[in-house]
Design a protein around this motif. Structure first.
Motif, PDB file in Angstrom:
ATOM      1  N   VAL A  94      -7.320   5.071   2.305  1.00 33.59           N
ATOM      2  CA  VAL A  94      -6.234   4.089   2.221  1.00 33.59           C
ATOM      3  C   VAL A  94      -5.847   3.600   3.614  1.00 33.59           C
ATOM      4  CG1 VAL A  94      -3.806   3.768   1.618  1.00 33.59           C
ATOM      5  CG2 VAL A  94      -5.332   4.952   0.042  1.00 33.59           C
ATOM      6  N   LEU A  95      -5.808   4.517   4.583  1.00 28.24           N
ATOM      7  CA  LEU A  95      -5.508   4.124   5.962  1.00 28.24           C
ATOM      8  C   LEU A  95      -6.554   3.154   6.491  1.00 28.24           C
ATOM      9  CD1 LEU A  95      -3.968   4.418   8.651  1.00 28.24           C
ATOM     10  CD2 LEU A  95      -5.353   6.450   9.120  1.00 28.24           C
ATOM     11  N   LEU A  96      -7.811   3.423   6.229  1.00 30.68           N
ATOM     12  CA  LEU A  96      -8.875   2.523   6.672  1.00 30.68           C
ATOM     13  C   LEU A  96      -8.788   1.176   5.960  1.00 30.68           C
ATOM     14  CD1 LEU A  96     -11.874   5.035   6.831  1.00 30.68           C
ATOM     15  CD2 LEU A  96     -10.522   4.137   8.733  1.00 30.68           C
ATOM     16  N   LEU A 155       0.821  -1.213   0.000  1.00 38.46           N
ATOM     17  CA  LEU A 155       0.000   0.000   0.000  1.00 38.46           C
ATOM     18  C   LEU A 155       0.854   1.262   0.000  1.00 38.46           C
ATOM     19  CD1 LEU A 155      -2.929  -0.826   2.462  1.00 38.46           C
ATOM     20  CD2 LEU A 155      -3.123  -0.266   0.046  1.00 38.46           C
ATOM     21  N   GLN A 156       2.043   1.192   0.585  1.00 36.49           N
ATOM     22  CA  GLN A 156       2.893   2.371   0.703  1.00 36.49           C
ATOM     23  C   GLN A 156       3.871   2.534  -0.456  1.00 36.49           C
ATOM     24  OE1 GLN A 156       4.729   1.815   4.553  1.00 36.49           O
ATOM     25  NE2 GLN A 156       3.092   2.940   5.600  1.00 36.49           N
ATOM     26  N   ALA A 178      -6.020  -0.202   4.893  1.00 37.27           N
ATOM     27  CA  ALA A 178      -4.880  -0.911   5.487  1.00 37.27           C
ATOM     28  C   ALA A 178      -5.275  -1.555   6.808  1.00 37.27           C
ATOM     29  CB  ALA A 178      -3.721   0.056   5.693  1.00 37.27           C
ATOM     30  N   LEU A 179      -6.013  -0.828   7.644  1.00 34.19           N
ATOM     31  CA  LEU A 179      -6.458  -1.379   8.924  1.00 34.19           C
ATOM     32  C   LEU A 179      -7.406  -2.551   8.713  1.00 34.19           C
ATOM     33  CD1 LEU A 179      -7.072   1.920  10.945  1.00 34.19           C
ATOM     34  CD2 LEU A 179      -5.201   0.285  11.247  1.00 34.19           C
ATOM     35  N   ALA A 180      -8.357  -2.390   7.786  1.00 29.10           N
ATOM     36  CA  ALA A 180      -9.333  -3.450   7.541  1.00 29.10           C
ATOM     37  C   ALA A 180      -8.670  -4.702   6.986  1.00 29.10           C
ATOM     38  CB  ALA A 180     -10.399  -2.948   6.569  1.00 29.10           C
ATOM     39  N   ILE A 181      -7.774  -4.527   6.021  1.00 29.61           N
ATOM     40  CA  ILE A 181      -7.091  -5.676   5.429  1.00 29.61           C
ATOM     41  C   ILE A 181      -6.243  -6.394   6.463  1.00 29.61           C
ATOM     42  CG2 ILE A 181      -5.305  -6.346   3.771  1.00 29.61           C
ATOM     43  CD1 ILE A 181      -6.386  -4.141   1.939  1.00 29.61           C
ATOM     44  N   SER A 182      -5.551  -5.630   7.305  1.00 30.82           N
ATOM     45  CA  SER A 182      -4.711  -6.243   8.337  1.00 30.82           C
ATOM     46  C   SER A 182      -5.555  -7.040   9.321  1.00 30.82           C
ATOM     47  CB  SER A 182      -3.923  -5.161   9.078  1.00 30.82           C
ATOM     48  OG  SER A 182      -3.053  -4.482   8.201  1.00 30.82           O
ATOM     49  N   LEU A 183      -6.699  -6.496   9.741  1.00 30.90           N
ATOM     50  CA  LEU A 183      -7.573  -7.201  10.673  1.00 30.90           C
ATOM     51  C   LEU A 183      -8.142  -8.474  10.054  1.00 30.90           C
ATOM     52  CD1 LEU A 183      -9.494  -4.190  12.289  1.00 30.90           C
ATOM     53  CD2 LEU A 183      -7.761  -5.639  13.368  1.00 30.90           C
ATOM     54  N   ILE A 184      -8.527  -8.397   8.778  1.00 30.30           N
ATOM     55  CA  ILE A 184      -9.060  -9.575   8.083  1.00 30.30           C
ATOM     56  C   ILE A 184      -7.992 -10.654   7.971  1.00 30.30           C
ATOM     57  CG2 ILE A 184      -9.902 -10.428   5.863  1.00 30.30           C
ATOM     58  CD1 ILE A 184     -11.315  -7.708   5.533  1.00 30.30           C
ATOM     59  N   GLN A 185      -6.777 -10.254   7.592  1.00 33.16           N
ATOM     60  CA  GLN A 185      -5.692 -11.223   7.462  1.00 33.16           C
ATOM     61  C   GLN A 185      -5.378 -11.874   8.802  1.00 33.16           C
ATOM     62  OE1 GLN A 185      -2.770  -8.625   5.770  1.00 33.16           O
ATOM     63  NE2 GLN A 185      -3.184  -9.270   3.681  1.00 33.16           N
ATOM     64  N   MET A 186      -5.349 -11.077   9.869  1.00 38.20           N
ATOM     65  CA  MET A 186      -5.061 -11.632  11.186  1.00 38.20           C
ATOM     66  C   MET A 186      -6.157 -12.595  11.618  1.00 38.20           C
ATOM     67  SD  MET A 186      -3.580  -8.199  13.045  1.00 38.20           S
ATOM     68  CE  MET A 186      -3.321  -8.992  14.631  1.00 38.20           C
ATOM     69  N   ARG A 187      -7.392 -12.283  11.251  1.00 42.46           N
ATOM     70  CA  ARG A 187      -8.501 -13.165  11.598  1.00 42.46           C
ATOM     71  C   ARG A 187      -8.432 -14.475  10.814  1.00 42.46           C
ATOM     72  NH1 ARG A 187     -11.885 -14.627  15.582  1.00 42.46           N
ATOM     73  NH2 ARG A 187     -13.814 -15.505  14.755  1.00 42.46           N
ATOM     74  N   LEU A 188      -8.149 -14.376   9.507  1.00 44.23           N
ATOM     75  CA  LEU A 188      -8.100 -15.567   8.674  1.00 44.23           C
ATOM     76  C   LEU A 188      -6.934 -16.469   9.029  1.00 44.23           C
ATOM     77  CD1 LEU A 188      -8.964 -14.068   5.161  1.00 44.23           C
ATOM     78  CD2 LEU A 188     -10.455 -15.420   6.635  1.00 44.23           C
ATOM     79  N   LEU A 189      -5.835 -15.877   9.460  1.00 47.55           N
ATOM     80  CA  LEU A 189      -4.637 -16.657   9.772  1.00 47.55           C
ATOM     81  C   LEU A 189      -4.501 -16.967  11.256  1.00 47.55           C
ATOM     82  CD1 LEU A 189      -2.126 -14.792   7.427  1.00 47.55           C
ATOM     83  CD2 LEU A 189      -3.113 -17.051   7.062  1.00 47.55           C
ATOM     84  N   LYS A 190      -5.553 -16.684  12.021  1.00 42.26           N
ATOM     85  CA  LYS A 190      -5.506 -16.925  13.464  1.00 42.26           C
ATOM     86  C   LYS A 190      -5.305 -18.416  13.727  1.00 42.26           C
ATOM     87  CE  LYS A 190      -8.016 -15.942  17.740  1.00 42.26           C
ATOM     88  NZ  LYS A 190      -9.268 -15.417  18.332  1.00 42.26           N
ATOM     89  N   THR A 191      -4.452 -18.704  14.673  1.00 44.15           N
ATOM     90  CA  THR A 191      -4.122 -20.108  14.934  1.00 44.15           C
ATOM     91  C   THR A 191      -3.924 -20.328  16.431  1.00 44.15           C
ATOM     92  OG1 THR A 191      -2.482 -21.831  14.525  1.00 44.15           O
ATOM     93  CG2 THR A 191      -1.679 -19.598  14.584  1.00 44.15           C
TER      94      THR A 191
END
Length: 283
Positions: free
Chosen positions: A262-264, A217-218, A266-279
């Motif tokens: 874009v900031l929102l 994104l950056q 980035a936050l949303a994508i990061s939260l989704i990725q962390m949720r999907l990859l939660k282990t």
């Protein structure tokens, strides 16, 4: 009191250099003005945010950025893992090899982009080699079908070392007896990688994916130095588009609104990725 005295300078700096600029950015996104005459700003409310998804250049820039991120992640994450597995093994001059792999990461993005421009230019090093071999030069940076992928290749080369080092840290935290037990049970290298290493590296994978997503994104220097967003907007990354909108098109209010979106994202994508990859693994 002692803890407060140590924390106060950090909190003040964070407030001044992070939260105050965010507040100013949010304020500016509600106005329409130019940098030549900021005192003549006109309050437009949410108009700038409404323009984001109707402005053709902005929509194209968002699309280009997401394609870049998707292809970049699909390459750098698995390659980083495989490279980490390789350098985690026994080899001569392992420390030197790790340093060489990580060196592009700590090299300035401007230097890397300039170097790759010399390599990929129409009269650059790579086309010189192709010409010597009797192959016609390829317009790596001036053809809309190849420019984006040329930049992706450069970014993968630069960030691969960081992904590998992060995965290497995760690999070295996996108990050796787990892999030894699997090897005794007859599991081959591929089976150990798929059934043991990858599941136990899930938390590290989250970190790598989030960091590489934020990098995507950056991304700014490649578009600014190598292609200036062209050809035909094929490398017009969102950060370059924000810069161009604010300083060339003289519409900083609209650029501020894009920055907040874009900031929102980035936050949303990061939260989704962390949720999907939660282990459940703690390695």
């Amino acid at each position: 009191m002692a803890a407060a005295s140590f924390l106060t300078p950090f909190l003040v700096l964070t407030l001044v250099f992070q939260y105050v600029p965010l507040a100013v950015l949010a304020r500016d996104s509600m106005y329409e003005y130019t940098l030549f005459n900021p005192d003549a700003a006109t309050f437009v409310g949410g108009k700038n945010f409404g323009r984001i998804f109707t402005d053709a250049d902005t929509v194209q820039s968002l699309g280009v950025t997401f394609v870049f991120m998707a292809v970049f992640l699909a390459m750098v994450v698995p390659l980083g893992l495989l490279l980490a597995v390789y350098i985690n093994g026994r080899m001569a001059a392992r420390g030197l090899i790790r340093t060489m792999i990580f060196l592009p990461v700590v090299t300035s993005s401007v230097v890397v982009a300039t170097m790759w421009t010399f390599i990929l230019a129409q009269t650059g090093l790579l086309n010189g080699l192709l010409t010597s071999a009797g192959i016609s030069p390829v317009a790596f940076l001036t053809n809309k079908d190849t420019a984006l992928y040329a930049i992706i290749a450069m970014c993968v080369w630069q960030q691969l070392g960081l992904a590998a080092v992060l995965f290497l840290g995760g690999l070295q935290s996996i108990p050796a007896d787990v892999q030894e037990a699997a090897e005794i049970d007859g599991a081959g290298p591929v089976q150990r990688l798929w059934h043991i290493i990858i599941p136990m590296l899930s938390r590290t994978t989250v970190l790598v994916v989030v960091m590489m997503t934020v990098f995507g994104l950056q991304a700014f220097a490649p578009a600014f130095i190598m292609t200036t967003g062209g050809p035909e907007g094929s490398t017009n990354f969102i950060m370059y588009h924000i810069y161009r909108t604010a300083f060339f098109l003289q519409d900083p209010g609209f650029a501020s609104a894009i920055s907040i979106v874009v900031l929102l994202f980035a936050l949303a994508i990061s939260l989704i990725q962390m949720r999907l990859l939660k282990t459940k693994w703690n390695f």
